[in-house]
Design a protein around this motif. Structure first.
Motif, PDB file in Angstrom:
ATOM      1  N   ARG A 225       4.195  -0.376 -28.868  1.00 16.07           N
ATOM      2  CA  ARG A 225       2.838  -0.826 -28.568  1.00 16.07           C
ATOM      3  C   ARG A 225       2.803  -2.338 -28.369  1.00 16.07           C
ATOM      4  O   ARG A 225       2.046  -2.860 -27.539  1.00 16.07           O
ATOM      5  N   LEU A 227       4.882  -4.039 -26.921  1.00 16.90           N
ATOM      6  CA  LEU A 227       5.351  -4.382 -25.578  1.00 16.90           C
ATOM      7  C   LEU A 227       4.194  -4.655 -24.632  1.00 16.90           C
ATOM      8  O   LEU A 227       4.373  -5.244 -23.565  1.00 16.90           O
ATOM      9  N   GLY A 228       2.993  -4.232 -25.038  1.00 17.50           N
ATOM     10  CA  GLY A 228       1.811  -4.518 -24.246  1.00 17.50           C
ATOM     11  C   GLY A 228       0.996  -5.677 -24.786  1.00 17.50           C
ATOM     12  O   GLY A 228      -0.134  -5.902 -24.348  1.00 17.50           O
ATOM     13  N   ARG A 235       5.893  -9.957 -26.839  1.00 19.51           N
ATOM     14  CA  ARG A 235       6.517  -8.873 -26.068  1.00 19.51           C
ATOM     15  C   ARG A 235       8.037  -9.026 -26.061  1.00 19.51           C
ATOM     16  O   ARG A 235       8.784  -8.057 -26.242  1.00 19.51           O
ATOM     17  N   GLU A 264       9.388   5.171 -24.922  1.00 21.87           N
ATOM     18  CA  GLU A 264       8.401   4.098 -25.079  1.00 21.87           C
ATOM     19  C   GLU A 264       8.655   2.959 -24.096  1.00 21.87           C
ATOM     20  O   GLU A 264       7.722   2.384 -23.540  1.00 21.87           O
ATOM     21  N   ALA A 268       6.297   1.170 -20.752  1.00 20.76           N
ATOM     22  CA  ALA A 268       5.882  -0.236 -20.772  1.00 20.76           C
ATOM     23  C   ALA A 268       6.023  -0.855 -19.389  1.00 20.76           C
ATOM     24  O   ALA A 268       6.654  -0.295 -18.487  1.00 20.76           O
ATOM     25  N   ASP A 269       5.429  -2.038 -19.253  1.00 21.20           N
ATOM     26  CA  ASP A 269       5.544  -2.787 -18.003  1.00 21.20           C
ATOM     27  C   ASP A 269       7.010  -3.121 -17.744  1.00 21.20           C
ATOM     28  O   ASP A 269       7.717  -3.628 -18.617  1.00 21.20           O
ATOM     29  N   THR A 272       8.250  -6.734 -18.401  1.00 21.36           N
ATOM     30  CA  THR A 272       8.257  -7.039 -19.829  1.00 21.36           C
ATOM     31  C   THR A 272       9.541  -6.557 -20.480  1.00 21.36           C
ATOM     32  O   THR A 272      10.105  -7.234 -21.345  1.00 21.36           O
TER      33      THR A 272
END
Length: 402
Positions: A225, A227-228, A235, A264, A268-269, A272
């Motif tokens: 989480r 990572l956002g 990040r 996960e 994520a982006d 990132t």
């Protein structure tokens, strides 16, 4: 001339003169620079700093003076404590530590601050209870340094008191979180999971950085989480910790953690995740982390990610055979034009034979007509390893309809 320029020139005399400034901010900064520049043979600077620690009107300046003495070295701190307490300095370490522990009860907070700093450096186990007690000192500057000392001890006995300090003044909270991260048992790390949602960016970064030391998979989803997070440094810390967690978790949990990590990270982006993974692979010093970075890149990067593909291609020449092998399998998993183009550039004889052979192996699984033409030429290569891979790759490509 500015204090920074004096520091660049090593002009400690001018920095000492700045301790007479009317500005508390100037005096504080001068002390910080003196702590960096002076050494234990610079008695004039030590004397000036001790005067500031004992007599400056501003408590932040007095605190900076104590930290400057600590930065100079143990002799400077002991001089200060001896000056204030009137004690002798020619003692065994454990005797000195006990004296410092008693100084934690002194009336002057600066003396208590210096004592906490010194005890953290000495690390005498018998004094830990006194340092833990100092975590409840009425002065936040003392509590801050007691947290730092507990981090230096890295003793689980300090965990309950450190957890209480997570509700303290912002600087104390950060020091307590850092100390818990340094102790790094699951009991110490568990409270840091909730701090990933803290309003303080520094706290979130500290928590994200520390949770990679856990010995169980619990932090995987909270780190994912993170990572956002709106902060790039948080990040980045989260990605590093996810990789560290994957490297450190016990074998019985490794498969579960690996699957959850990939799941996960995929969500994520891409930027990132990929950037820190590439940094770990290209600049990391821990082999297990670099292996995991190479493996994960093949599962979370986009096939056209030039930075990921280039890093994996470079890793084909890695000194660690398993890292090189993971890089090859990741390139094969990614496939696509970017990988093909990158690896075709690695077939020239200027590259090591083992790199060329691995490149041929991957190209045999993903290549097109251009690749087939190029690899056919390598069936007469001087390298036996390259020839062997080339024959196999040609066979696979033709069987695949190329």
């Amino acid at each position: 001339m500015s204090l920074y320029q004096y520091a660049r020139e090593g002009n400690v005399e001018r920095l000492r003169d700045a301790l007479g400034s009317d500005s508390a901010a100037v005096r504080k900064r001068a002390l910080e620079l003196l702590g960096e520049l002076a050494d234990e043979n610079d008695q004039a600077s030590i004397d000036a700093i001790m005067r500031a620690a004992m007599g400056d009107a501003d408590e932040q300046v007095r605190g900076a003076a104590v930290d400057a003495l600590d930065a100079i070295g143990p002799d400077a701190v002991e001089q200060f404590l001896a000056e204030v307490t009137g004690s002798k300095r020619s003692e065994a370490d454990w005797v000195t530590a006990e004296r410092f522990a008693r100084a934690l009860g002194a009336e002057r907070p600066e003396l208590r601050m210096a004592a906490a700093n010194a005890l953290g450096r000495l690390g005498e186990p018998s004094t830990l209870p006194a340092v833990v007690e100092a975590l409840s000192d009425p002065d936040p500057r003392v509590r801050l340094r007691a947290c730092q000392a507990c981090g230096a001890f890295a003793d689980p006995r300090a965990i309950p008191a450190l957890i209480e300090r997570l509700e303290d003044d912002p600087r104390v909270r950060r020091a307590a979180a850092n100390a818990l991260g340094g102790i790094a048992t699951d009991r110490a790390l568990d409270p840091l999971i909730d701090l990933l949602d803290d309003a303080d960016e520094s706290i979130r970064r500290i928590a994200a950085s520390a949770l990679g030391k856990a010995n169980n998979p619990r932090p995987v989803e909270p780190l994912a989480r993170a990572l956002g997070d709106e902060s790039a440094i948080v990040r980045n810390a989260a990605v590093y910790s996810v990789i560290e967690l994957l490297s450190n978790v016990p074998t019985k949990h490794s498969h579960d953690v690996r699957d959850r990590v990939v799941s996960e990270l995929k969500a994520a982006d891409d930027e990132t995740v990929v950037e820190p993974l590439v940094e770990i692979l290209t600049q990391g010093r821990q082999t297990r982390q670099r292996r995991n970075a190479a493996w994960i890149l093949g599962r979370v990067a986009e096939p056209d990610s030039e930075v990921a593909v280039a890093a994996l291609a470079d890793a084909l020449a890695d000194d660690d055979a398993q890292t090189a092998q993971f890089a090859a399998t990741s390139l094969r998993s990614l496939g696509g034009t970017t990988v093909e183009t990158e690896l075709l550039g690695r077939l020239d004889s200027e590259h090591p034979d083992d790199v060329r052979a691995k490149a041929v192996f991957v190209l045999g699984a993903i290549g097109g007509q251009e690749t087939l033409n190029r690899i056919e030429e390598l069936t007469n290569d001087e390298s036996k390893a390259v020839r062997k891979r080339a024959f196999s790759a040609v066979s696979k490509l033709r069987a695949g309809g190329v």
